[in-house]
Design a protein around this motif. Structure first.
Motif, mmCIF file in Angstrom:
data_model
loop_
_atom_site.group_PDB
_atom_site.id
_atom_site.type_symbol
_atom_site.label_atom_id
_atom_site.label_comp_id
_atom_site.label_asym_id
_atom_site.label_seq_id
_atom_site.Cartn_x
_atom_site.Cartn_y
_atom_site.Cartn_z
ATOM 1 N N HIS A 18 0.837 -1.200 0.000
ATOM 2 C CA HIS A 18 0.000 0.000 0.000
ATOM 3 C C HIS A 18 0.871 1.249 0.000
ATOM 4 C CE1 HIS A 18 0.963 -0.600 4.276
ATOM 5 N NE2 HIS A 18 0.846 0.713 4.394
ATOM 6 N N GLY A 19 0.233 2.360 -0.296
ATOM 7 C CA GLY A 19 0.844 3.665 -0.126
ATOM 8 C C GLY A 19 0.183 4.372 1.048
ATOM 9 N N HIS A 20 0.583 5.619 1.295
ATOM 10 C CA HIS A 20 0.111 6.321 2.491
ATOM 11 C C HIS A 20 -0.140 7.797 2.229
ATOM 12 C CE1 HIS A 20 -0.141 4.251 6.323
ATOM 13 N NE2 HIS A 20 0.877 3.485 5.996
ATOM 14 N N TYR A 21 -1.224 8.299 2.795
ATOM 15 C CA TYR A 21 -1.407 9.730 3.048
ATOM 16 C C TYR A 21 -1.418 9.892 4.564
ATOM 17 C CZ TYR A 21 -2.631 11.862 -1.485
ATOM 18 O OH TYR A 21 -2.600 12.386 -2.756
ATOM 19 N N CYS A 22 -0.477 10.637 5.110
ATOM 20 C CA CYS A 22 -0.481 10.982 6.535
ATOM 21 C C CYS A 22 -0.656 12.496 6.634
ATOM 22 C CB CYS A 22 0.816 10.554 7.214
ATOM 23 S SG CYS A 22 1.000 8.769 7.350
ATOM 24 N N VAL A 23 -1.765 12.919 7.228
ATOM 25 C CA VAL A 23 -2.128 14.338 7.236
ATOM 26 C C VAL A 23 -2.216 14.829 8.681
ATOM 27 C CG1 VAL A 23 -3.762 16.043 6.361
ATOM 28 C CG2 VAL A 23 -3.484 13.867 5.165
ATOM 29 N N PRO A 24 -1.560 15.952 9.009
ATOM 30 C CA PRO A 24 -1.623 16.458 10.389
ATOM 31 C C PRO A 24 -2.985 17.056 10.717
ATOM 32 C CG PRO A 24 -0.416 17.998 9.001
ATOM 33 C CD PRO A 24 -0.715 16.796 8.147
ATOM 34 N N ILE A 25 -3.448 16.803 11.927
ATOM 35 C CA ILE A 25 -4.653 17.451 12.454
ATOM 36 C C ILE A 25 -4.159 18.659 13.241
ATOM 37 C CG2 ILE A 25 -6.668 17.165 13.946
ATOM 38 C CD1 ILE A 25 -6.436 14.133 13.417
ATOM 39 N N LYS A 26 -4.386 19.860 12.700
ATOM 40 C CA LYS A 26 -3.762 21.059 13.264
ATOM 41 C C LYS A 26 -4.795 22.097 13.670
ATOM 42 C CE LYS A 26 -0.142 22.637 11.044
ATOM 43 N NZ LYS A 26 0.710 23.103 9.929
ATOM 44 N N SER A 27 -4.467 22.800 14.755
ATOM 45 C CA SER A 27 -5.219 23.979 15.166
ATOM 46 C C SER A 27 -4.234 25.140 15.134
ATOM 47 C CB SER A 27 -5.792 23.798 16.575
ATOM 48 O OG SER A 27 -6.431 24.977 17.008
ATOM 49 N N GLY A 28 -4.306 25.945 14.079
ATOM 50 C CA GLY A 28 -3.273 26.954 13.881
ATOM 51 C C GLY A 28 -1.966 26.255 13.543
ATOM 52 N N ALA A 29 -0.917 26.569 14.314
ATOM 53 C CA ALA A 29 0.375 25.914 14.101
ATOM 54 C C ALA A 29 0.546 24.682 14.979
ATOM 55 C CB ALA A 29 1.508 26.903 14.376
ATOM 56 N N ALA A 30 -0.354 24.492 15.944
ATOM 57 C CA ALA A 30 -0.226 23.377 16.889
ATOM 58 C C ALA A 30 -0.766 22.086 16.285
ATOM 59 C CB ALA A 30 -0.969 23.697 18.180
ATOM 60 N N VAL A 31 0.032 21.024 16.338
ATOM 61 C CA VAL A 31 -0.384 19.710 15.849
ATOM 62 C C VAL A 31 -1.109 18.978 16.971
ATOM 63 C CG1 VAL A 31 0.387 17.485 14.954
ATOM 64 C CG2 VAL A 31 1.521 19.578 14.203
ATOM 65 N N VAL A 42 -3.538 4.062 0.616
ATOM 66 C CA VAL A 42 -3.938 4.189 -0.788
ATOM 67 C C VAL A 42 -3.335 3.022 -1.561
ATOM 68 C CG1 VAL A 42 -4.144 6.700 -0.722
ATOM 69 C CG2 VAL A 42 -1.948 5.676 -1.317
ATOM 70 N N ARG A 43 -3.868 2.789 -2.752
ATOM 71 C CA ARG A 43 -3.344 1.691 -3.567
ATOM 72 C C ARG A 43 -1.865 1.916 -3.868
ATOM 73 N NH1 ARG A 43 -8.566 1.922 -5.904
ATOM 74 N NH2 ARG A 43 -7.878 3.315 -7.571
ATOM 75 N N GLU A 44 -1.120 0.837 -3.864
ATOM 76 C CA GLU A 44 0.316 0.930 -4.105
ATOM 77 C C GLU A 44 0.593 1.576 -5.464
ATOM 78 O OE1 GLU A 44 4.177 -1.932 -3.360
ATOM 79 O OE2 GLU A 44 2.442 -2.776 -4.389
ATOM 80 N N LYS A 45 1.634 2.414 -5.507
ATOM 81 C CA LYS A 45 2.094 3.120 -6.705
ATOM 82 C C LYS A 45 1.106 4.189 -7.174
ATOM 83 C CE LYS A 45 4.930 -0.754 -8.273
ATOM 84 N NZ LYS A 45 5.223 -1.707 -9.370
ATOM 85 N N SER A 46 0.196 4.595 -6.290
ATOM 86 C CA SER A 46 -0.649 5.748 -6.615
ATOM 87 C C SER A 46 0.216 7.002 -6.637
ATOM 88 C CB SER A 46 -1.761 5.904 -5.577
ATOM 89 O OG SER A 46 -2.611 4.785 -5.573
ATOM 90 N N GLU A 47 -0.269 8.037 -7.313
ATOM 91 C CA GLU A 47 0.488 9.282 -7.416
ATOM 92 C C GLU A 47 -0.096 10.340 -6.489
ATOM 93 O OE1 GLU A 47 0.644 10.551 -11.439
ATOM 94 O OE2 GLU A 47 1.862 8.848 -12.120
#
Length: 493
Positions: free
Chosen positions: A182-195, A203-208
């Motif tokens: 698989h592939g990955h999207y890792c997205v921060p959950i942020k409030s302003g600058a604070a994580v 995601v499916r492997e080799k996705s763009e």
């Protein structure tokens, strides 16, 4: 709106092609020394335009398809965001709420998503898994807590930026048996600058990488950030309400109980005076007096717990207070536990109540002694902390005050289990045998710390002891309105 833009595009392309063909015919005729009339120019231009019509048509069809695709993406995006908002308004536990949101997000049809996802929140510089879908038991165990900077999720939390990987590579440090490609999207959950946390999706492997997809996920995470903050405020409000209710109840009980004890103590004192010189009777009366004194200590704890602010606040030297208690603590430890005290030179002064600070220290010392029946070491340190120092402790206090004193109480006992940590500051919760503890020791510590505009954190390592950190602002800081944040807990694996 997009249809109007398409019609405008058709008109502009037609005019541009017509003028360009007219100009081209003029140039060629001049180069060949042919001087046809104006009508011939226009006729030739129209002929060339008709020949170019298929190319114009192809451009228009492509543009129309792009517009249709964007319209469909907009509809799907709005539908998913509305679903996420609807779920967020449901009255349910935080874990169930996050699981429902993950279920909605992984059904996003315009992304090449796999049915695997997880949501982490940041707690004491570690990502703690709060919800997941599709992960194996082995993977859940490995990813239950992730340090900052480790694996894709840890890097996302550390840098505060979205991380995308098309396949399981070197950055994917945490791997489990049977993990599908698989592939990955890792997205921060942020409030302003604070994580606040991280959302990770397979995601499916080799996705763009796709900017639109990343932007969509960041929008979802901004909604999640608001949900996390709201849930925290809701939890704090419930905690405040509960503590106030228990405080009123404890205060009423303590006052009535104190009146009863005062009567018993008074009549017992008269009985001691009037009793004959009978050692046995005197001994019984002494036991009654001892029991009354223990009851008085309990009512004192109840009254301390019930107060929001300590009485008799004045400038206080914490270093001197700790040093003056060292002999008493050594006697109380019964020589089984060695006490080590370390105090910074020129320790900052605080505004506090000396007797309550002494009670705070004594309660933590008693807990440490009881946790080490076979002996050990109890360390007390007092250090100056500033918001310019490279420290990750005392952040709750340093938000509104640039200087603070950090008291650290460490023991070498077995540490605290996760179950105990979750209830440690609850009034009347105790792990001691019946009759050995009231369950008010740490509740009183928490009450005293917050009443001094301070905060308390627990750094616990099972098998290696417990560590309590209490931070109190310096005297020159004005008291801040307390939000009654629950204490921070860290459980090391």
């Amino acid at each position: 709106m997009r249809r109007i833009k398409l019609i405008d595009l058709i008109f502009k392309l037609t005019v541009i092609f017509f003028l360009s063909e007219l100009f081209t015919m003029f140039v060629f005729s001049t180069w060949l020394n042919i001087v046809p009339g104006p009508k011939q120019y226009i006729l030739d231009a129209v002929t060339m335009l008709l020949l170019s019509t298929p190319f114009i048509y192809i451009l228009i069809i492509r543009r129309e398809r792009e517009i249709n695709k964007l319209d469909e993406l907009d509809r799907q995006l709005q539908y998913i965001i509305n679903k996420v908002m609807d779920v967020s308004l449901q009255h349910t536990s935080q874990e169930e709420l996050f699981n429902r949101i993950l279920t909605v997000v992984i059904k996003t049809s315009f992304m090449p998503l796999e049915p695997h996802a997880a949501l982490f929140l940041l707690e004491n510089n570690r990502l703690v898994m709060k919800a997941q879908i599709g992960l194996t038991d082995g993977h859940k165990a490995l990813c239950a807590e992730i340090p900052l900077g480790k694996c894709l999720c840890g890097l996302t939390a550390q840098n505060g930026r979205t991380v995308f990987e098309a396949a399981v590579g070197s950055l994917h440090e945490i791997k489990s048996a049977g993990m599908p490609p698989h592939g990955h999207y890792c997205v921060p959950i942020k409030s302003g600058a604070a994580v606040l946390g991280v959302l990770t999706l397979y995601v499916r492997e080799k996705s763009e990488y796709n900017e639109f997809e990343a932007s969509y996920l960041e929008t979802v995470c901004s909604i999640l950030a608001k949900i996390v903050e709201f849930k925290k405020l809701e939890q704090n409000a419930r905690q405040l309400q509960k503590m106030e209710s228990l405080g009123r109840f404890a205060s009423a009980i303590a006052h009535d109980f104190n009146n009863i004890l005062a009567g018993i103590k008074g009549f017992n004192a008269l009985a001691i005076e009037d009793a004959p010189a009978d050692a046995r009777l005197k001994g019984h009366l002494a036991l009654i007096e001892s029991g009354v004194n223990k009851g008085t200590e309990l009512t004192t704890q109840l009254l301390t717990f019930s107060r929001k602010q300590p009485q008799g606040m004045s400038e206080l030297d914490l270093g001197g207070t700790i040093s003056s208690m060292q002999k008493i603590l050594e006697i109380m430890m019964q020589k089984k536990v060695k006490i080590r005290v370390e105090i910074d030179k020129d320790l900052f002064k605080i505004t506090g109540n000396k007797s309550q600070i002494e009670q705070l220290i004594m309660n933590l010392a008693v807990n440490a002694r009881d946790a080490m029946p076979d002996g050990g070491e109890f360390r007390i340190t007092a250090a100056n902390i500033t918001n310019s120092a490279d420290t990750k402790s005392c952040l709750k206090v340093l938000r509104h005050c640039s200087k603070a004193v950090r008291l650290t109480f460490e023991d070498t006992g077995p540490g605290l289990s996760k179950e105990v940590l979750n209830n440690n500051f609850e009034p009347f919760f105790t792990t001691k045998p019946e009759g050995k503890g009231t369950g008010l020791g740490l509740s009183t510590v928490y009450t005293i710390a917050t009443a001094h505009n301070g905060c308390i954190d627990i750094l616990n390592e099972p098998g290696k002891g417990a560590c309590f950190q209490i931070c109190i602002p310096v005297s020159e800081c004005k008291p801040a309105v307390q939000s009654v944040e629950p204490p921070s807990l860290t459980l090391k694996p």
